[in-house]
Design a protein around this motif. Structure first.
Motif, mmCIF file in Angstrom:
data_model
loop_
_atom_site.group_PDB
_atom_site.id
_atom_site.type_symbol
_atom_site.label_atom_id
_atom_site.label_comp_id
_atom_site.label_asym_id
_atom_site.label_seq_id
_atom_site.Cartn_x
_atom_site.Cartn_y
_atom_site.Cartn_z
ATOM 1 N N VAL A 1 68.452 27.547 -2.209
ATOM 2 C CA VAL A 1 68.130 27.185 -0.836
ATOM 3 C C VAL A 1 66.855 26.349 -0.840
ATOM 4 O O VAL A 1 65.837 26.778 -1.397
ATOM 5 C CB VAL A 1 67.906 28.456 0.019
ATOM 6 N N PRO A 2 66.871 25.154 -0.234
ATOM 7 C CA PRO A 2 65.629 24.372 -0.174
ATOM 8 C C PRO A 2 64.605 25.057 0.736
ATOM 9 O O PRO A 2 64.946 25.517 1.823
ATOM 10 C CB PRO A 2 66.076 23.033 0.393
ATOM 11 N N LEU A 3 63.373 25.133 0.260
ATOM 12 C CA LEU A 3 62.303 25.750 1.054
ATOM 13 C C LEU A 3 61.548 24.662 1.815
ATOM 14 O O LEU A 3 61.618 24.586 3.029
ATOM 15 C CB LEU A 3 61.366 26.541 0.143
ATOM 16 N N PHE A 4 60.840 23.829 1.114
ATOM 17 C CA PHE A 4 60.219 22.641 1.694
ATOM 18 C C PHE A 4 59.819 21.710 0.563
ATOM 19 O O PHE A 4 59.610 22.138 -0.565
ATOM 20 C CB PHE A 4 59.022 22.971 2.592
ATOM 21 N N ALA A 5 59.773 20.425 0.866
ATOM 22 C CA ALA A 5 59.458 19.377 -0.122
ATOM 23 C C ALA A 5 60.349 19.542 -1.344
ATOM 24 O O ALA A 5 61.565 19.538 -1.213
ATOM 25 C CB ALA A 5 57.979 19.385 -0.455
ATOM 26 N N ASN A 6 59.765 19.724 -2.527
ATOM 27 C CA ASN A 6 60.569 19.852 -3.738
ATOM 28 C C ASN A 6 60.656 21.298 -4.228
ATOM 29 O O ASN A 6 60.981 21.542 -5.385
ATOM 30 C CB ASN A 6 60.014 18.948 -4.840
ATOM 31 N N LEU A 7 60.389 22.252 -3.376
ATOM 32 C CA LEU A 7 60.473 23.670 -3.733
ATOM 33 C C LEU A 7 61.763 24.275 -3.189
ATOM 34 O O LEU A 7 62.169 23.988 -2.067
ATOM 35 C CB LEU A 7 59.282 24.436 -3.170
ATOM 36 N N SER A 8 62.377 25.110 -4.009
ATOM 37 C CA SER A 8 63.616 25.787 -3.602
ATOM 38 C C SER A 8 63.520 27.263 -3.939
ATOM 39 O O SER A 8 62.781 27.674 -4.825
ATOM 40 C CB SER A 8 64.816 25.189 -4.340
ATOM 41 N N LEU A 9 64.312 28.041 -3.230
ATOM 42 C CA LEU A 9 64.460 29.462 -3.518
ATOM 43 C C LEU A 9 65.803 29.662 -4.204
ATOM 44 O O LEU A 9 66.796 29.051 -3.818
ATOM 45 C CB LEU A 9 64.419 30.279 -2.232
ATOM 46 N N VAL A 10 65.838 30.522 -5.222
ATOM 47 C CA VAL A 10 67.072 30.786 -5.950
ATOM 48 C C VAL A 10 67.363 32.279 -5.862
ATOM 49 O O VAL A 10 66.485 33.108 -6.095
ATOM 50 C CB VAL A 10 66.953 30.349 -7.424
ATOM 51 N N ALA A 11 68.608 32.613 -5.534
ATOM 52 C CA ALA A 11 69.037 34.009 -5.480
ATOM 53 C C ALA A 11 70.290 34.164 -6.341
ATOM 54 O O ALA A 11 71.216 33.361 -6.240
ATOM 55 C CB ALA A 11 69.325 34.423 -4.039
ATOM 56 N N ASP A 12 70.293 35.164 -7.209
ATOM 57 C CA ASP A 12 71.454 35.466 -8.054
ATOM 58 C C ASP A 12 72.194 36.656 -7.468
ATOM 59 O O ASP A 12 71.584 37.677 -7.152
ATOM 60 C CB ASP A 12 71.011 35.787 -9.480
ATOM 61 N N PHE A 13 73.511 36.498 -7.328
ATOM 62 C CA PHE A 13 74.345 37.554 -6.759
ATOM 63 C C PHE A 13 75.442 37.923 -7.741
ATOM 64 O O PHE A 13 75.985 37.058 -8.432
ATOM 65 C CB PHE A 13 74.986 37.088 -5.446
ATOM 66 N N SER A 14 75.778 39.196 -7.781
ATOM 67 C CA SER A 14 76.851 39.661 -8.658
ATOM 68 C C SER A 14 77.499 40.894 -8.045
ATOM 69 O O SER A 14 76.807 41.817 -7.607
ATOM 70 C CB SER A 14 76.287 39.991 -10.039
ATOM 71 N N LYS A 15 78.819 40.904 -8.038
ATOM 72 C CA LYS A 15 79.570 42.061 -7.529
ATOM 73 C C LYS A 15 80.864 42.167 -8.293
ATOM 74 O O LYS A 15 81.576 41.175 -8.491
ATOM 75 C CB LYS A 15 79.851 41.898 -6.035
ATOM 76 N N THR A 16 81.195 43.356 -8.742
ATOM 77 C CA THR A 16 82.438 43.619 -9.465
ATOM 78 C C THR A 16 83.212 44.710 -8.738
ATOM 79 O O THR A 16 82.636 45.727 -8.351
ATOM 80 C CB THR A 16 82.155 44.049 -10.909
ATOM 81 N N VAL A 17 84.510 44.476 -8.557
ATOM 82 C CA VAL A 17 85.385 45.434 -7.885
ATOM 83 C C VAL A 17 86.569 45.689 -8.797
ATOM 84 O O VAL A 17 87.120 44.753 -9.410
ATOM 85 C CB VAL A 17 85.864 44.876 -6.531
ATOM 86 N N MET A 18 86.977 46.938 -8.902
ATOM 87 C CA MET A 18 88.161 47.302 -9.690
ATOM 88 C C MET A 18 89.375 47.395 -8.770
ATOM 89 O O MET A 18 89.321 47.992 -7.717
ATOM 90 C CB MET A 18 87.958 48.647 -10.380
ATOM 91 N N VAL A 19 90.456 46.740 -9.204
ATOM 92 C CA VAL A 19 91.735 46.835 -8.491
ATOM 93 C C VAL A 19 92.654 47.671 -9.368
ATOM 94 O O VAL A 19 93.050 47.208 -10.432
ATOM 95 C CB VAL A 19 92.329 45.440 -8.227
ATOM 96 N N PRO A 20 92.971 48.883 -8.944
ATOM 97 C CA PRO A 20 93.802 49.750 -9.805
ATOM 98 C C PRO A 20 95.249 49.296 -9.912
ATOM 99 O O PRO A 20 95.777 48.619 -9.123
ATOM 100 C CB PRO A 20 93.727 51.113 -9.118
#
Length: 123
Positions: free
Chosen positions: A104-123
């Motif tokens: 996500v751009p914050l301002f000027a040349n700075l950005s915020l980075v977020a890492d997401f992970s989710k695992t679901v089991m389908v039986p």
């Protein structure tokens, strides 16, 4: 007259107040920028869990991906494609994993980075 006695002062100075406003403003800006990405992550989690419940009768990689496609369109998820979801067969069924990075751009040349992970089991 007591010229030698100094009266105690309470409160913050103007410079202290400006610093406080800047810190609070920066925190609010970060929150405003990251909130849509976290809401989208919760949409991804919700879609994965609903797909796991929906296709648990006769799961296959194709039926999981087709169901994901429907939820992606309804939820308007744009950070990752339903084709980027990893579906692997395991001994207890299928493992459906969403692992992605949102920038996500914050301002000027700075950005915020977020890492997401989710695992679901389908039986």
């Amino acid at each position: 007259m007591t010229f030698g006695l100094k009266k105690n002062q309470y409160g913050t100075s103007a410079l202290g107040m400006v610093f406080l406003v800047l810190v609070v403003g920066f925190a609010v800006l970060v929150g405003i920028r990251l909130t849509p990405k976290y809401l989208e992550y919760y949409s991804v989690v919700s879609a994965l869990e609903r797909v796991a419940d929906e296709v648990s009768d006769s799961p296959s990689a194709e039926s999981i991906r087709a169901s994901l496609s429907k939820y992606w369109q309804v939820e308007m998820i744009s950070s990752l494609s339903y084709k980027d979801i990893e579906i692997t067969k395991s001994s207890s069924g299928y493992e459906v994993t969403a692992d992605y990075r949102a920038e996500v751009p914050l301002f000027a040349n700075l950005s915020l980075v977020a890492d997401f992970s989710k695992t679901v089991m389908v039986p």
